[in-house]
Design an enzyme around this catalytic site. Structure first.
Site, mmCIF file in Angstrom:
data_model
loop_
_atom_site.group_PDB
_atom_site.id
_atom_site.type_symbol
_atom_site.label_atom_id
_atom_site.label_comp_id
_atom_site.label_asym_id
_atom_site.label_seq_id
_atom_site.Cartn_x
_atom_site.Cartn_y
_atom_site.Cartn_z
ATOM 1 N N GLY A 217 0.811 -1.212 0.000
ATOM 2 C CA GLY A 217 0.000 0.000 0.000
ATOM 3 C C GLY A 217 0.838 1.252 0.000
ATOM 4 O O GLY A 217 1.952 1.290 -0.535
ATOM 5 N N SER A 218 0.336 2.283 0.629
ATOM 6 C CA SER A 218 0.964 3.604 0.540
ATOM 7 C C SER A 218 2.314 3.706 1.237
ATOM 8 O O SER A 218 3.036 4.678 1.032
ATOM 9 C CB SER A 218 0.019 4.674 1.100
ATOM 10 O OG SER A 218 -1.072 4.851 0.221
ATOM 11 N N THR A 219 2.691 2.706 2.062
ATOM 12 C CA THR A 219 4.036 2.760 2.633
ATOM 13 C C THR A 219 5.095 2.654 1.530
ATOM 14 O O THR A 219 6.213 3.140 1.693
ATOM 15 C CB THR A 219 4.268 1.633 3.661
ATOM 16 O OG1 THR A 219 4.059 0.360 3.040
ATOM 17 C CG2 THR A 219 3.320 1.779 4.837
ATOM 18 N N PHE A 220 4.736 2.045 0.391
ATOM 19 C CA PHE A 220 5.674 1.894 -0.715
ATOM 20 C C PHE A 220 5.970 3.233 -1.385
ATOM 21 O O PHE A 220 6.939 3.354 -2.142
ATOM 22 C CB PHE A 220 5.120 0.902 -1.745
ATOM 23 C CG PHE A 220 6.130 0.417 -2.746
ATOM 24 C CD1 PHE A 220 7.034 -0.580 -2.424
ATOM 25 C CD2 PHE A 220 6.181 0.957 -4.021
ATOM 26 C CE1 PHE A 220 7.972 -1.031 -3.351
ATOM 27 C CE2 PHE A 220 7.110 0.514 -4.957
ATOM 28 C CZ PHE A 220 8.009 -0.481 -4.620
ATOM 29 N N LYS A 221 5.155 4.241 -1.100
ATOM 30 C CA LYS A 221 5.377 5.558 -1.716
ATOM 31 C C LYS A 221 6.734 6.145 -1.339
ATOM 32 O O LYS A 221 7.282 6.959 -2.082
ATOM 33 C CB LYS A 221 4.244 6.512 -1.336
ATOM 34 C CG LYS A 221 2.920 6.152 -2.017
ATOM 35 C CD LYS A 221 1.753 6.984 -1.505
ATOM 36 C CE LYS A 221 0.454 6.569 -2.193
ATOM 37 N NZ LYS A 221 -0.733 7.259 -1.637
#
Length: 491
Positions: A217-221
């Protein structure tokens, strides 16, 4: 001698020669394999014939050996705070074998390791070497905070904490867990307990921290930002991205919006996009960076390879041969991406360590029974994933996300903290599946170095919580904060 007697004599001689050759073969060529065969009962009896060395956390043993009267197996393994430490120790069972550190360092713990040889006197007396000890890198306070955080939520999940400077694993928790002591023996009751655990749909025997992968999810951003900056696809974190919100995927009619109002994310800078987790900016950044550069950066952080810490971890996956829509989706941590919690902790730690990713490890030293050092682990660089300049820009964005954005619940007074929450959709129909809640963060000392980076995964499948309340900042941040504070208290 008549012919029949001569034939019998020759036959008897051939049989005797065959027996001698077979005995020689068994004694001199197959002796080691037979001696080490796990189905050899003498081997099993020998394995449990004396107390075993221990696994240590914070200088204290979290394992032990207990006498078992009226049994060929004189001792069995016992575990202190078994469920909390099971993802580290694994189990050592008379019936089920050994896993994790109990398995990897079985020879040392049992006394069979050649490095424990005590000299000719031991050969003369027949004294068996005593088992050595495994000294872990685990911080007991951090481990307790990680495990308590997950169990207080009554959640499936995992937490991994690393020291970014060295790669030491400071905490590794996985829930639901199990107590390795309850099936350490040979009884039928203990066998039934193991079978029940093995068939449990909650998979308590599985280490979610290192053996299962999830969409990040958005942690990969944070990795998308690092790849875009390193490749030159993004050069200014303050400039307008030009990415409209909602964002239409290339070669598709699908439009992807944001959790916050789209007007709050329309064409904003990467720094603002990190602050509010704007999908459109990171979809666009991944597309401009390209699949090859995205994958190359991910692999420098550790994706697409197994790691041995020394327990084997499964490889996190940034797939090859992605088309443009799929590449864009990886920018927001969705699509075909899959990561272990350990891997996302490595990404966070690498960025906190100015782009240098250290190999993770959970064994600091191996000791003989007399406490002499048999082996010591030295920190080792995995890769310089991105430049220091790129890493510092991502740090700035992550720290801004904590002070002024969606990561505010991980603030620690008087400490510089960087963080990023994430919510990851999964399943065949994401509208019906409850998303995973993630949080990644790090804390800095006054000298700018970071002693701890954390990744938290919460799977709210069985939690009594509404879908609207499932968010990394709400569920994962308090756990990450507690783990970081536990480590910082020792600094």
């Amino acid at each position: 001698m008549n012919r029949p007697i001569r034939h019998i004599a020759v036959f008897s001689g051939v049989v005797m020669m065959a027996l001698l050759l077979r005995a020689t073969w068994l004694q001199f060529f197959q002796s080691d394999s037979l001696a080490d065969n796990p189905h050899n009962r003498r081997v099993q009896i020998e394995a449990f014939s004396q107390p075993r060395g221990d696994i240590l956390v914070g200088g204290e043993a979290i394992t032990g050996s207990e006498a078992t009267p009226d049994s060929d197996f004189k001792y069995k393994r016992v575990f202190k705070d078994g469920p909390m430490y099971a993802p580290i120790t694994g189990y050592f069972s008379q019936a089920q074998g050994a896993t994790f550190l109990e398995g990897v360092h079985n020879d040392l713990l049992s006394g069979k390791d050649d490095r424990l040889y005590t000299g000719p006197l031991a050969m003369l007396t027949g004294e068996k070497p005593r088992g050595g000890n495994v000294v872990t890198t685990i911080d007991p306070a951090a481990q307790k905070a990680a495990y308590k955080g997950l169990t207080d939520l009554n959640a499936k999940g995992a937490v991994v904490a690393l020291d970014p400077r060295t790669g030491k694993i400071l905490a590794m928790a996985s829930t639901p867990s199990y107590d390795p002591s309850v099936f350490a023996g040979m009884s039928s009751k203990e066998g039934e307990v193991f079978q029940k655990l093995d068939k449990d749909k909650g998979k308590p025997l599985s280490n979610r921290a290192i053996r299962e992968t999830y969409p990040p999810g958005s942690t990969f951003k944070i990795l998308t930002a690092a790849a875009a900056l390193e490749s030159g696809a993004v050069t200014d974190i303050y400039a307008s991205s030009g990415a409209p919100a909602p964002y239409q995927l290339p070669l598709s009619t699908t439009k992807i919006g944001n959790v916050v109002p789209d007007s709050q994310c329309d064409r904003v800078s990467m720094k603002t996009a990190m602050q509010w987790s704007c999908n459109n900016v990171f979809l666009d950044a991944a597309l401009k960076t390209g699949g090859d550069k995205m994958r190359e950066t991910a692999e420098k952080f550790g994706f697409n390879k197994e790691h041995f810490a020394p327990v084997r971890t499964v490889a996190s996956d940034y797939p090859g041969k992605l088309d443009k829509p799929q590449t864009a989706l990886t920018g927001m941590g969705q699509g075909s991406l899959a990561s272990t919690p350990l891997q996302m902790a490595m990404v966070t730690a690498g960025l906190a360590n100015n782009g240098k990713v250290m190999k993770p490890y959970m064994v600091d030293e191996l000791h003989g029974a007399d406490l002499s050092a048999v082996e010591k682990t030295e920190p080792e660089v995995l890769d310089q994933a991105v430049s220091e300049d790129t890493a510092k820009k991502v740090q700035e964005m992550m720290e801004y996300t904590v002070t002024d954005g969606t990561g505010d619940k991980v603030r620690i007074e008087g400490v510089t903290v960087g963080g990023k929450p994430g919510t990851a959709q999964h399943g065949a129909d994401v509208r019906d599946e409850r998303p995973y809640a993630w949080f990644v963060s790090y804390a800095k000392l006054p000298d700018g170095s970071s002693p701890v980076a954390v990744a938290v995964l919460v799977d709210p499948e069985d939690m009594n919580i509404s879908r609207s309340d499932i968010a990394g900042g709400r569920l994962g941040a308090p756990i990450a904060k507690a783990v970081m504070k536990a480590v910082l208290d020792h600094q």
